[in-house]
Structure formats: structure tokens, C-alpha cells
Design an enzyme around this catalytic site. Structure first.
Site, PDB file in Angstrom:
ATOM      1  N   LYS A   1      68.204 140.584  29.339  1.00 51.58           N
ATOM      2  CA  LYS A   1      68.248 139.411  28.463  1.00 51.58           C
ATOM      3  C   LYS A   1      68.826 138.214  29.194  1.00 51.58           C
ATOM      4  CE  LYS A   1      71.504 139.397  25.153  1.00 51.58           C
ATOM      5  NZ  LYS A   1      72.215 139.335  23.874  1.00 51.58           N
TER       6      LYS A   1
ATOM      7  N   HIS B   1      57.813 135.495  19.394  1.00 54.58           N
ATOM      8  CA  HIS B   1      57.554 136.725  20.134  1.00 54.58           C
ATOM      9  C   HIS B   1      56.364 136.510  21.044  1.00 54.58           C
ATOM     10  CE1 HIS B   1      59.962 138.066  16.701  1.00 54.58           C
ATOM     11  NE2 HIS B   1      60.539 138.796  17.631  1.00 54.58           N
TER      12      HIS B   1
ATOM     13  N   GLN C   1      65.719 131.711  11.447  1.00 53.32           N
ATOM     14  CA  GLN C   1      65.624 131.724  12.902  1.00 53.32           C
ATOM     15  C   GLN C   1      64.386 130.963  13.330  1.00 53.32           C
ATOM     16  OE1 GLN C   1      65.477 136.061  13.409  1.00 53.32           O
ATOM     17  NE2 GLN C   1      67.309 135.868  14.653  1.00 53.32           N
TER      18      GLN C   1
ATOM     19  N   ASP D   1      62.173 131.780  15.412  1.00 50.26           N
ATOM     20  CA  ASP D   1      61.909 133.030  16.108  1.00 50.26           C
ATOM     21  C   ASP D   1      60.529 132.992  16.759  1.00 50.26           C
ATOM     22  OD1 ASP D   1      62.630 135.503  16.900  1.00 50.26           O
ATOM     23  OD2 ASP D   1      62.559 136.425  14.912  1.00 50.26           O
TER      24      ASP D   1
ATOM     25  N   CYS E   1      60.570 140.356  13.940  1.00 43.91           N
ATOM     26  CA  CYS E   1      59.707 140.986  14.955  1.00 43.91           C
ATOM     27  C   CYS E   1      58.655 141.929  14.378  1.00 43.91           C
ATOM     28  CB  CYS E   1      60.524 141.721  16.001  1.00 43.91           C
ATOM     29  SG  CYS E   1      62.266 141.358  16.031  1.00 43.91           S
TER      30      CYS E   1
ATOM     31  N   ARG F   1      70.985 139.280   6.389  1.00 41.55           N
ATOM     32  CA  ARG F   1      71.791 140.350   6.979  1.00 41.55           C
ATOM     33  C   ARG F   1      73.114 140.440   6.245  1.00 41.55           C
ATOM     34  NH1 ARG F   1      70.822 139.067  13.403  1.00 41.55           N
ATOM     35  NH2 ARG F   1      68.543 139.109  13.272  1.00 41.55           N
TER      36      ARG F   1
ATOM     37  N   HIS G   1      61.345 138.624  22.914  1.00 39.46           N
ATOM     38  CA  HIS G   1      61.861 137.946  21.722  1.00 39.46           C
ATOM     39  C   HIS G   1      62.573 136.701  22.226  1.00 39.46           C
ATOM     40  CE1 HIS G   1      62.053 141.908  19.467  1.00 39.46           C
ATOM     41  NE2 HIS G   1      62.137 142.326  20.711  1.00 39.46           N
TER      42      HIS G   1
HETATM   43 ZN   LIG Z   1      62.368 139.652  17.651  1.00 40.57          ZN
END
Ligand SMILES: [Zn+2]
Ligand SMILES: [Zn+2]
Length: 640
Positions: A467, A388, A384, A386, A337, A366, A513
Site C-alpha cells: 500500500k 477501483h 468515500q 472510492d 469494493c 461502519r 483500491h
Molecule cells: Zn475498495
């Protein structure tokens, strides 16, 4: 005094007056002998307790029988005591750790001289049957810390746990026959109720999950209220075992790990890489069609970025350590992000630019304890899918709609049914109540309009926004974490995100996200189990294998394979050993199609086609038709 009465509120709304100090068992007996016989535990003011625990004040009470879901946990935890009782009978020097119920059963950790063997487990299980047969009652006793120290003077593990109790905490011990345990309870009335159980496996487990501490030996087992449920569960476990992605991943040559690389870091072999690339290509095509733009951000970034984002403050224990370059500290990114935010901020943004949707296959790192790492499902480095979305508050409903469409299209492609959960405002939350209420109402409205069913996880949202969580249901009914979309009121604030509105003023955008597959590693690990390694044609690393019936048709077999490859299909020839061996081998490798070429096929330009899992059934078809059929199946991304 006889006048000392308390009021017990029952689930049907009636209130019963009983003497102070009555137990749930007393109440059950007054309701009826049938209930008293079926009673296993009770829920008093929302807390599960033993049937013999005296009630000292007015309370609400529910008697738990085997029909209540909560009873199963009590049964399984009690089964863990039966296990520990048996282990201690066989080895009085065994030290005892913890024995909690878990999702599908229970475990107990022991400090013993050597790991348990399968023979040990059999002997322990036999001993457990004796403990059940003896029908020991579980007796609870409240003791002082001093008394507890004496009771467990020969067990350092229990003593260590004991020292962590606050001085005013109630310390309870439970006895069943010869076995005494420091335990909060509750338990079922007696060991005789543990009728249907099975020990499953043993494994090393660090004391308290800490790899610097002693390695204990953990025994896993499960227990049910009926033999039928137990047997069904064991069958499911067997089926799941056959699908284990770690076993199939090795057999099919999909991925590997190497201690020189480090635990939890996946190496993708060529066959696994084919699957991943197909999924990435598919998803890229999908999201470009849905209005996303592809971006790239670096893997290692200055720590300053995570100071602004708050990760350093709130997420540091999950981050890899810092490295220093020219006096500045850098970290491998745990999330994508902040990078995407910086791309947003590279230019001034106007309301006309919004929504902006950035997507990246972003690899993140991580820290996870080595004890919890698991194949591809729980790792330390993962990619990911991912994205945004930066938009105005008014644009949120439309973005959610787009996302629901994306999710529906994508999960249908992989053949996953799914469930949806809406996680709402937790007690501690950032942003105004009005902002939350509006966002939650938007999410509900979109779901309702589409007639989608969903659960509400009341208070389950992150502190920075509500979420939507999607859970996938796999081929054998297990649930897997799927797509999520998270509204975020926090990062736009922390980074000072802005756009110029129609009114020429500065405004703060909302940030979403979202991930679809989540982690590529976990998703493909899950897919291996979902398909039991038999990937649909479009994903299969090797799509078709061509065999000659005998050596003289080898040339012709190569021609067919070449033709398939020219059409963009992944085709191989295989001419080792006998024809029977070749076919068995292709079945083991779960190749979707086999083509056999013999005298007839070489002569008239055909191929004898077999499909995976259809046994000896074969169909002779023209080569062009074969190519066409496979191409069409790939293009549709057809499931089996
Ligand atoms: Zn994010
Ligand atoms: Zn217990």
C-alpha cells in the site's frame, strides 16, 4: 560469586563486562558521571526499563536521556503518576484506573464522586508541584498476585485489572512517596524530574472504553523536558483550538448532528453542502480527465456479498447489524469494493478492456464506539471518493504513475504538502512471495523514477497487498490521513475475477483500491481546520457580500449582487444595522470579498472592494472588472 559476569553491548559497538545483576545506572556510572546524571531510563534488548532494573544476562543496552524520543513517553507516564499522587492526596477515596502516555501528553482515569471542575484542576496542579518538589523516587517492587490483591484491596478497578494477569506473569507495583500503583513501568528515577507540565482538561471516560461500564473522570495533561517546548506546545494547542472544526462548523453553519438522527451521522447544512458539492464537482472533473468511469452501487446489499468478500468474517464488528427482507439478510455496506466487483463481472472482460477504472462517491456505514466519535473526523456514516482499478499485473506501474499525478494535482489545489509511505509485506500474507516482491518493486520503481521521497513501513501492509499512504500536512504542521492506494491480491481471488488474455486463456486481474480525499466528512473537517474556516474563494459558501453605505443605496447594492450572481458567483446583500456592524459580521463569517456601494459608487457604476483579512484597505473598481476578477480567481481555484 565474583566470577559471575555478563556482557553488555553498548550502542558504540563496545562490550562492557559487569557483574550479573548490575543495573543500567551502574553501567551509566562506569561510562561517565555526566551520563549517569543525565540518565532517565534505559533500553535493554529493545525494551524500555527503569534505571534500577537489574540485568541478569548478556544484553544490548542504551542509556536514555532527555535527548531520546522514547524518554518523553517515560516522562509523561511518570507525570501521570504524579497526577494520581496529587489526586489521591486531595481525595484519598479516589479510585484509580489507567494512566498511560498518549501522543502529545498523558491522562489518568479516576473513580470520583463528581466531575472535576477547572478549579479542581488548578488545585491538583498545585498539589502536583508539591509532589515534584518532594522528589520521591519511583520504587519498583515485584509482588505475587496474592500480595497485590491485598495492596489494592480498596480499589476495585485495580483488582479487576489484576485478575486478568496470567498466573506466571510478573506483577510489579511502583511507589512514589505516598502513592502506590499497579504498573508495568518504566518510570524516570524520581518525581523531581517532572518539571515542565500542565493539566489541560477533564472529561468523562467509560472504564475500559466500554459504554456499559462505569463513567470515570479523565484528566488530560502534558509534560516536556523544557519550559520552551511546553510553552510552544501550549501555543499550538491554542491555535488548534481556534481552528476546531466543530466550533467553526457551528459558527459558520456548515454541519450539525442531531441525537434523533444518531451519533456520528453528519447532517450537512446548506453552507457546508456548497463546499462539499464544489469538491465533488472538482474531483469528478479531475478523475474523468484521468480516465475513470463513474458508477453507482446500492447502500444496502445482501449479506451474501460480504460472505464472499470475507468482510463478514473479518470485519463484522465494524458493520451495522443485518435487517431481514423476505427471509434474506441485508446490511448497510461498510465498503464499496464488492459492488464494483459485481459491476466488473456483469460482462465478460478481455485484456483489451483493461485497465477498467470505476469511481463512486460511495456512502458507507461502519460501527464505531460512541466514545471515539469526534465531529466530522470520526463518524459512523461517511462518503468515500472510492475507486477501483482492475488491470493486469504489467499495468500496475502505469496505474501507480497516474495515481501519483492525480494526488499531486489534487493536493496542490487544496494547498497541502504531503508525505508518502510504502507499507510492505507483513508476516502473514496472502499471495506468493514473488507476487509481493514484484508489486513492491513496481511501487518503489515508480516513486524512485519520479524522485519522490518516501518512508518504508516495513511489514505494515495489509495481508492482501502492499500500500501507498499519503499524509497531508496542514497549515499548523499537523498530519492528516490522505490518499491511499492499496494493491489487492485477495478479492480478485475470492470473487473469481477474470479476463480473457491475448492467448485466449482466462487470467486473474489485479485490483487496486484507491481514495483521494478518503472520507468526505473527515476531509472537509480537516479543511475547516486547515483554512481556519477562511475558505478560498472557489470553496467559500458565500463568496462576496455587498453592503449599501446607507439605505438610499440599497437598490444599487442589489444591482451589483445580481450582476455577480448572474456570473455564477455566490453573492448576497446585507443591509441590517450600521455599516461597521455589517463589515464585522462579514469578517466573522469569513466571506472572502466585500463590496461597498455609496453615493460615488452608485453614481459612476463602481464598487469599493475589501478583501477578507486585509482590514480597511479598499479598492474602488468598475463592476465588470470586479466580476471578471472574481471569476478568474474561482476558475484558477486560487488559494489565498
Ligand atoms: Zn475498495
Ligand atoms: Zn506507571
Amino acid at each position: 560469586m565474583a566470577s559471575e559476569k555478563i556482557e553488555i553491548a553498548l550502542p558504540d559497538g563496545t562490550v562492557m563486562e559487569v557483574p550479573r545483576g548490575s543495573t543500567p545506572r551502574d553501567v551509566a556510572e562506569r561510562i561517565g558521571p555526566g551520563l549517569a546524571r543525565a540518565a532517565l531510563a534505559a533500553e535493554v534488548d529493545g525494551e524500555t526499563v527503569d534505571l534500577d532494573r537489574p540485568i541478569q544476562a548478556d544484553a544490548s543496552l542504551r542509556i536514555l536521556t532527555k535527548r531520546d524520543e522514547d524518554s518523553l513517553e517515560v516522562l509523561r507516564h511518570s507525570a501521570a503518576h504524579v497526577l494520581a499522587t496529587a489526586v489521591r492526596e486531595l481525595d484519598p477515596s479516589a479510585r484509580i484506573g489507567f494512566g498511560p502516555p498518549i501522543d502529545e501528553g498523558f491522562y489518568y482515569d479516576f473513580g470520583v464522586e463528581r466531575p472535576f471542575t477547572p478549579q479542581d484542576l488548578e488545585a491538583i496542579e498545585e498539589k502536583m508541584k508539591e509532589v515534584v518538589e518532594a522528589d520521591h523516587t519511583f520504587q519498583r517492587q515485584v509482588v505475587s498476585k496474592e500480595e497485590a490483591r491485598e495492596l489494592f484491596s480498596d480499589d476495585p478497578l485495580k483488582l479487576e485489572r489484576l485478575e486478568e494477569f496470567d498466573d506466571d506473569e510478573v506483577i510489579s507495583v511502583y511507589r512514589d512517596g505516598p502513592f502506590l500503583d499497579l504498573c508495568r513501568g518504566p518510570h524516570i528515577p524520581s518525581t523531581g524530574e517532572v518539571k515542565h507540565f500542565k493539566l489541560l482538561s477533564a472529561a468523562g471516560a467509560y472504564w475500559r472504553g466500554d459504554e456499559r461500564r462505569e463513567m470515570l473522570q479523565r484528566i488530560y495533561g502534558t509534560a516536556f523536558f523544557s519550559e520552551k517546548e511546553l510553552q510552544e506546545h501550549l501555543e499550538r494547542l491554542e491555535e488548534a483550538g481556534k481552528r476546531d472544526h466543530r466550533v467553526l462548523g457551528k459558527e459558520l453553519g456548515l454541519f450539525t448532528v442531531d441525537s434523533r438522527v444518531g451519533p456520528g451521522l453528519i447532517l450537512w447544512e446548506p453552507s457546508g453542502s456548497v463546499i462539499r458539492r464544489e469538491i465533488e464537482d472538482y474531483e469528478q472533473e479531475l478523475i474523468l480527465r484521468h480516465g475513470y468511469e463513474i458508477v453507482y452501487s446500492p447502500h444496502v446489499v445482501s449479506e451474501e456479498l460480504f460472505e464472499i468478500s470475507g468482510h463478514l468474517e473479518n470485519f463484522a464488528e465494524n458493520m451495522f447489524g443485518a435487517m431481514e427482507v423476505e427471509g434474506r439478510r441485508y446490511r448497510p455496506k461498510p465498503m464499496n469494493c464488492p459492488g464494483h466487483i459485481c459491476i466488473y463481472q456483469a460482462n465478460q472482460r478481455s485484456y483489451r478492456d483493461l485497465p477498467i477504472r470505476y469511481a463512486e462517491f460511495g456512502t458507507v456505514y461502519r460501527y464505531e464506539r460512541s466514545g471515539v466519535l469526534h465531529g466530522m473526523l470520526r463518524v459512523r456514516g461517511f462518503t468515500q471518493d472510492d475507486a477501483h482499478v482492475f488491470c493486469t499485473e504489467e499495468q500496475v506501474p502505469e496505474e501507480i504513475e497516474r495515481l501519483l499525478e492525480l494526488v499531486a494535482e489534487m493536493l496542490a489545489t487544496f494547498g497541502y504538502p504531503y508525505t508518502i509511505a510504502l507499507a510492505t509485506r507483513p508476516e502473514k500474507a496472502l499471495g506468493s512471495e514473488a507476487q509481493w516482491a514484484r508489486a513492491e518493486a513496481d511501487l518503489r520503481a515508480v516513486l524512485d523514477e519520479r524522485g519522490l521521497e518516501y518512508d518504508v513501513d516495513e511489514g505494515g501492509g495489509a495481508f492482501y497487498g502492499p500500500k501507498l499512504d499519503f499524509q497531508l500536512i496542514d497549515a499548523i504542521g499537523r498530519k492528516w490521513q490522505g490518499p491511499t492506494v492499496q494493491l489487492d491480491f485477495n478479492l480478485p481471488e475470492r470473487f473469481g475475477l477474470e479476463y480473457i488474455g491475448e492467448d485466449n486463456e482466462r487470467h486473474r486481474p489485479v485490483m487496486l483500491h484507491r481514495v483521494l480525499v478518503g472520507s468526505m466528512e473527515r476531509f472537509i473537517g480537516g479543511l475547516i481546520e486547515h483554512y481556519a474556516g477562511a475558505f478560498p474563494l472557489w470553496l467559500a459558501p458565500e463568496q462576496v457580500r455587498i453592503f449599501p453605505v446607507s439605505e438610499q443605496w440599497t437598490e444599487s447594492a442589489h444591482e451589483v449582487a445580481e450582476m455577480l450572481r448572474a456570473a455564477g458567483l455566490r453573492a448576497e446583500t446585507f443591509d441590517r444595522e450600521t455599516l461597521g456592524y455589517r463589515i464585522r459580521e462579514a469578517e466573522t463569517m469569513k466571506v472572502p470579498y466585500m463590496g461597498v456601494v455609496g453615493e460615488r459608487e452608485a453614481g459612476d457604476g463602481t464598487v469599493a472592494v475589501r478583501k477578507r483579512g486585509r482590514g480597511k484597505k479598499q479598492e474602488v473598481m468598475g463592476r465588470e472588472d470586479f466580476v471578471k476578477r472574481l471569476r478568474e480567481e474561482v476558475e484558477r481555484r486560487a488559494l489565498e
